[in-house]
Write a protein that holds these residues in place. Structure first.
Motif, short mmCIF file in Angstrom:
data_model
loop_
_atom_site.label_atom_id
_atom_site.label_comp_id
_atom_site.label_asym_id
_atom_site.label_seq_id
_atom_site.Cartn_x
_atom_site.Cartn_y
_atom_site.Cartn_z
N VAL A 160 0.87 -1.18 0.00
CA VAL A 160 0.00 0.00 0.00
C VAL A 160 0.91 1.23 0.00
O VAL A 160 1.58 1.53 0.98
CB VAL A 160 -0.93 0.02 1.24
CG1 VAL A 160 -1.77 1.30 1.26
CG2 VAL A 160 -1.85 -1.21 1.26
N VAL A 161 0.94 1.92 -1.14
CA VAL A 161 1.80 3.11 -1.27
C VAL A 161 1.11 4.28 -0.58
O VAL A 161 -0.08 4.51 -0.77
CB VAL A 161 2.05 3.44 -2.77
CG1 VAL A 161 2.91 4.69 -2.92
CG2 VAL A 161 2.69 2.25 -3.48
N PRO A 162 1.83 5.03 0.25
CA PRO A 162 1.20 6.19 0.93
C PRO A 162 0.68 7.23 -0.06
O PRO A 162 1.15 7.30 -1.20
CB PRO A 162 2.36 6.78 1.77
CG PRO A 162 3.37 5.69 1.87
CD PRO A 162 3.24 4.86 0.64
N ASP A 163 -0.28 8.03 0.39
CA ASP A 163 -0.84 9.11 -0.42
C ASP A 163 0.24 10.20 -0.60
O ASP A 163 1.29 10.14 0.04
CB ASP A 163 -2.08 9.69 0.27
CG ASP A 163 -3.04 10.33 -0.73
OD1 ASP A 163 -2.62 10.57 -1.87
OD2 ASP A 163 -4.21 10.59 -0.36
N LYS A 164 -0.05 11.21 -1.41
CA LYS A 164 0.92 12.29 -1.68
C LYS A 164 1.45 12.93 -0.40
O LYS A 164 2.61 13.29 -0.29
CB LYS A 164 0.27 13.38 -2.54
CG LYS A 164 -0.01 12.98 -3.98
CD LYS A 164 -0.53 14.18 -4.77
CE LYS A 164 -1.25 13.75 -6.03
NZ LYS A 164 -2.60 13.19 -5.76
N ASP A 165 0.57 13.06 0.60
CA ASP A 165 0.99 13.71 1.86
C ASP A 165 1.58 12.72 2.86
O ASP A 165 1.80 13.05 4.03
CB ASP A 165 -0.20 14.45 2.48
CG ASP A 165 -1.36 13.52 2.83
OD1 ASP A 165 -1.22 12.28 2.61
OD2 ASP A 165 -2.40 13.99 3.32
N GLY A 166 1.82 11.49 2.40
CA GLY A 166 2.44 10.48 3.26
C GLY A 166 1.46 9.70 4.13
O GLY A 166 1.86 8.82 4.89
N SER A 167 0.16 10.02 4.03
CA SER A 167 -0.84 9.32 4.88
C SER A 167 -1.26 7.98 4.27
O SER A 167 -1.06 7.73 3.08
CB SER A 167 -2.07 10.21 5.05
OG SER A 167 -2.69 10.43 3.79
N ASP A 168 -1.85 7.14 5.10
CA ASP A 168 -2.33 5.82 4.70
C ASP A 168 -3.67 6.00 3.97
O ASP A 168 -4.63 6.50 4.56
CB ASP A 168 -2.50 4.95 5.96
CG ASP A 168 -3.14 3.59 5.66
OD1 ASP A 168 -3.34 3.26 4.49
OD2 ASP A 168 -3.44 2.87 6.64
#
Length: 347
Positions: free
Chosen positions: A277-285
């Protein structure tokens, strides 16, 4: 999705559709090495929602004997002629007997073009590449057949219409008592690994209603890199809609599974495969909200097939094919050179 569209049209011509699938041996003999194994292809075709039954190991030449064996009134093929290795029409016998029907080829679908996108590991096909000489040169080389004919097929030339989506969509609303399950991803080059995953998800509930969220091309490119996705959002939408386990598709779903999305579709379960699961642009799950609600579940499909592996298989096949052709050309040149020398000696 071109194959799926052919099967959809065929099914509309009758009441029950049996699809003959060739063995690896038959394909290798007449066409060259297949990308998928026969077992993978059997599973893949069976997962298409217009298919009632498959006929494994179907002969490459369709005979009346085959039609009678499966109690078929007629057979259907696209409007492109298929020939055996010795140049005979594989449907000659059934055509003569009047037990052949034809369906239209899907406009803008080119296997050559898809393979070209895989071989050219750049982001070129996500932008307007009319001026991209490297790409043009590459496809010109790739398209060269035995007669030196090089069709310029264009890129991502499939034009989506609302009519085509309607033809592929189930049109079914979720019913009371249905378990609404949400899955999201690229679903690029829709393959048997995706089918295994969706089948496992389908088995999680008695009355599953699976909604597949498809990410936009730019989003997929952000987390996959290289020249992914190979197929654009429109092509991926049709490929996923053709699967019997999927009830609905969200075209251009947000990467993060939000509270709004879950509430809007009344989702009771969110599933993800065993891929990272690659984090979102802001680093969130991206699965933070479904995890918080306790409705997130990892599902092991039992398959290790990925889009990357398919691309690798295709590149390997392509390199072997080119090496074979180079050997053949070298042999022919050597023969010509020997003949030229003989002629010189005579004179």
């Amino acid at each position: 999705y071109g194959h799926s569209n052919q099967l959809r049209q065929a099914r509309a011509m009758g009441d029950y559709l049996i699809v003959g699938v060739h063995t690896d041996e038959e394909i290798a003999k007449h066409k060259g090495p297949p990308v998928f194994t026969q077992e993978e292809r059997y599973k893949m075709v069976q997962a298409i929602k217009w298919v009632d039954e498959i006929a494994p190991g179907a002969p490459y030449v369709t005979t009346l004997e085959t039609l009678d064996k499966y109690n078929c009134d007629f057979c259907v093929h696209g409007d492109d002629i298929t020939l055996t290795i010795d140049g005979k029409d594989t449907y000659e016998e059934v055509k003569t007997a009047g037990r052949y029907r034809e369906c239209k080829r899907t406009q803008g679908v080119s296997t050559t073009d898809l393979v070209g996108r895989m071989l050219l590991m750049t982001k070129a096909h996500h932008s307007n590449i009319d001026e991209d000489l490297d790409y043009r040169k590459h496809t010109d080389n790739f398209g060269k057949g035995p007669k030196g004919h090089s069709p310029w097929t264009g890129v991502s030339q499939f034009l989506q219409t609302s009519q085509k989506i309607i033809q592929f969509a189930s049109g079914k609303e979720p019913q009371p008592g249905d378990t609404i399950i949400y899955v999201a991803g690229a679903f690029d080059l829709f393959h048997v690994g995706h089918v295994d995953f969706l089948e496992k998800v389908h088995q999680l509930a008695e009355k599953p209603y699976i909604i597949a969220g498809l990410h936009f091309d730019q989003e997929v490119n952000r987390y996959k890199g290289k020249n992914y996705p190979i197929m654009n959002i429109h092509e991926r939408t049709l490929s996923v809609l053709a699967c019997r386990y999927v009830s609905e598709v969200v075209i251009g779903a947000p990467y993060a599974v939000t509270a709004d999305l879950l509430d809007h579709f009344r989702v009771t379960l969110v599933c993800h495969g065993m891929t990272e699961v690659v984090p979102d642009k802001d680093g969130s799950d991206p699965y933070e909200e479904p995890r918080r609600r306790g409705i997130f579940q990892l599902v092991d499909s039992g398959s290790n097939l990925t889009t990357d592996l398919i691309v690798q298989r295709i590149i390997k096949n392509r390199l072997e094919f080119e090496a074979r052709n180079q050997k053949k050309e070298a042999k022919e040149l050597a023969v010509l050179e020997a003949m030229r020398r003989l002629e010189e000696e005579k004179h």
